[in-house]
Enzyme design. Sequence first.
Site, mmCIF file in Angstrom:
data_model
loop_
_atom_site.group_PDB
_atom_site.id
_atom_site.type_symbol
_atom_site.label_atom_id
_atom_site.label_comp_id
_atom_site.label_asym_id
_atom_site.label_seq_id
_atom_site.Cartn_x
_atom_site.Cartn_y
_atom_site.Cartn_z
ATOM 1 N N VAL A 102 70.089 65.050 55.214
ATOM 2 C CA VAL A 102 70.367 66.474 55.458
ATOM 3 C C VAL A 102 69.911 67.325 54.280
ATOM 4 O O VAL A 102 69.301 68.384 54.458
ATOM 5 C CB VAL A 102 71.865 66.706 55.754
ATOM 6 C CG1 VAL A 102 72.145 68.196 55.949
ATOM 7 C CG2 VAL A 102 72.285 65.929 56.991
ATOM 8 N N LYS A 120 81.870 66.863 57.553
ATOM 9 C CA LYS A 120 82.999 66.939 58.482
ATOM 10 C C LYS A 120 84.271 66.309 57.912
ATOM 11 O O LYS A 120 85.378 66.791 58.176
ATOM 12 C CB LYS A 120 82.626 66.284 59.812
ATOM 13 C CG LYS A 120 82.331 64.801 59.746
ATOM 14 C CD LYS A 120 81.810 64.268 61.054
ATOM 15 C CE LYS A 120 80.373 64.623 61.298
ATOM 16 N NZ LYS A 120 79.402 63.975 60.392
ATOM 17 N N GLU A 151 79.304 75.412 59.618
ATOM 18 C CA GLU A 151 78.776 75.352 60.983
ATOM 19 C C GLU A 151 78.244 73.964 61.329
ATOM 20 O O GLU A 151 78.414 73.477 62.439
ATOM 21 C CB GLU A 151 77.660 76.386 61.155
ATOM 22 C CG GLU A 151 77.043 76.417 62.536
ATOM 23 C CD GLU A 151 78.035 76.844 63.610
ATOM 24 O OE1 GLU A 151 78.370 75.999 64.469
ATOM 25 O OE2 GLU A 151 78.469 78.005 63.584
ATOM 26 N N GLY A 157 67.945 53.871 65.067
ATOM 27 C CA GLY A 157 68.411 54.774 64.017
ATOM 28 C C GLY A 157 69.529 55.706 64.447
ATOM 29 O O GLY A 157 69.895 56.624 63.708
ATOM 30 N N GLU A 182 74.590 53.603 62.321
ATOM 31 C CA GLU A 182 74.485 53.059 60.972
ATOM 32 C C GLU A 182 74.632 51.536 61.001
ATOM 33 O O GLU A 182 75.106 50.961 61.991
ATOM 34 C CB GLU A 182 75.590 53.651 60.086
ATOM 35 C CG GLU A 182 75.571 55.161 59.969
ATOM 36 C CD GLU A 182 74.407 55.676 59.143
ATOM 37 O OE1 GLU A 182 73.813 54.873 58.381
ATOM 38 O OE2 GLU A 182 74.087 56.869 59.257
ATOM 39 N N ASP A 213 84.565 59.673 63.649
ATOM 40 C CA ASP A 213 83.686 60.835 63.570
ATOM 41 C C ASP A 213 84.121 61.908 64.562
ATOM 42 O O ASP A 213 84.254 63.091 64.219
ATOM 43 C CB ASP A 213 82.240 60.409 63.839
ATOM 44 C CG ASP A 213 81.268 61.568 63.827
ATOM 45 O OD1 ASP A 213 80.922 62.046 62.743
ATOM 46 O OD2 ASP A 213 80.849 61.999 64.927
ATOM 47 N N LYS A 249 85.822 65.878 63.980
ATOM 48 C CA LYS A 249 85.261 67.070 64.619
ATOM 49 C C LYS A 249 86.294 67.797 65.475
ATOM 50 O O LYS A 249 86.373 69.037 65.455
ATOM 51 C CB LYS A 249 84.041 66.670 65.449
ATOM 52 C CG LYS A 249 82.866 66.187 64.607
ATOM 53 C CD LYS A 249 81.732 65.646 65.460
ATOM 54 C CE LYS A 249 80.570 65.170 64.606
ATOM 55 N NZ LYS A 249 79.484 64.561 65.408
ATOM 56 N N GLY A 266 70.861 64.752 63.326
ATOM 57 C CA GLY A 266 69.432 64.773 63.028
ATOM 58 C C GLY A 266 69.154 65.626 61.816
ATOM 59 O O GLY A 266 69.864 66.599 61.531
#
Length: 417
Positions: A12, A100, A124, A182, A185, A196, A200, A298
Amino acid sequence: MVEVAIMGFGVVGSGVAEVLTSHQESIARRAKQEIHIKYILDIRDFADSPYASKFTKSFETILNDPEIKVVAEVIGGLNPSYDYVKQLLQNGKSVVTSNKELVAQKGAELLKIAQDNNVNFLFEASVGGGIPIIRPMNQCLAANDVIEIAGILNGTTNFILTKMIREQMTFDDALSMAQRLGYAERNPAADIEGLDACRKICILASLAYGRHVYPDQVHTQGITNITLEDVAYAEDWGGVIKLIGQAKKLENGQIQVVVAPMFVGRESQLAGVDDVFNAILVRGDATGDVVFYGKGAGKLPTASAVVADIIDCVKHTEKRIYLYWADAQEGYVSDYEESVIPVYMRATAPGMDDETAVGIADELFGGVRRLYRDNAPREEIAFVTKELPLREIKRLRDELEHRGVSVISMVRISDLT
């Protein structure tokens, strides 16, 4: 010109640098001034990078530079991110993040520090990656009372379930494919165990209802126990299995938050969301259902959302964007076992006629709907219960097992339409 710093140069972070430099003119036009990367913080060396001259291993360099107005935190995790972000906000610098875990665990505290220091803390990219959701909820849907949020919040698990549904892959084979491509992980626990998605839905629930929801307050269940048999029975029921994060306001003022695999009816807008795509349904009292859809991760989609927050901070250097929720309150999140739902059960009754086994379930649960699949063993049964408190369903499940019917799978039936 505004000087900014990027903390972290992974997938990122490198994407943020790329977007800021490759879209420099259009970003300057939107921000009303140029944005220049002064520092990139990383413990590794990147001698061959086009940004080589900007790298530093010293956080204090960024913290103590009065020219730095905005910092993008894309390191991930809590350590050292939490300490760094806290110090930056206290030192009068706005921070944007895609982290997150940081927002889910420390959001209320960091938002309060930002408020006290008249700076911004924006995130965001922390929920939907490149899918806009925080800003629309905070601004565009601000006139609504949010009745419910429900979503497919993790692309990896959705990819795995899609392969199981469409191609009859086993869970293990679908996970291996996700790793090769990909999407997952090497250690996929955060995805497949639901962690995860939990982080969120905590962020979304905190934003929607104004009080922090911590991950340890949320019942979280992943998809590791879902089998092809369950997929087949979901089809007979009239839907598919999806990992859903859901938050809703109850009449007593509490909120109900859960992350779990659920049977989702084919008529639901979420049922047709496949592969690595995410979708978040926000049900407002004025708007009705609004769905945000796209790839939830991504490099460039997530970087795009981070850069959008940087632009917002640059445009609001002299004032705050109102984004805030209070800290948690004891008893605010309801006990998930009090939720009143139907559930699907798959069971085996060795040495017992299947009709007899179904009869026992029907008697205990006050009526069940039996489900079927091709080539099911004679001793296997599957059924859906009536709506009952989950605590009562678990008690009756134990009684069912006491009477010789062993439950293999139990999955919630969603009320999403």
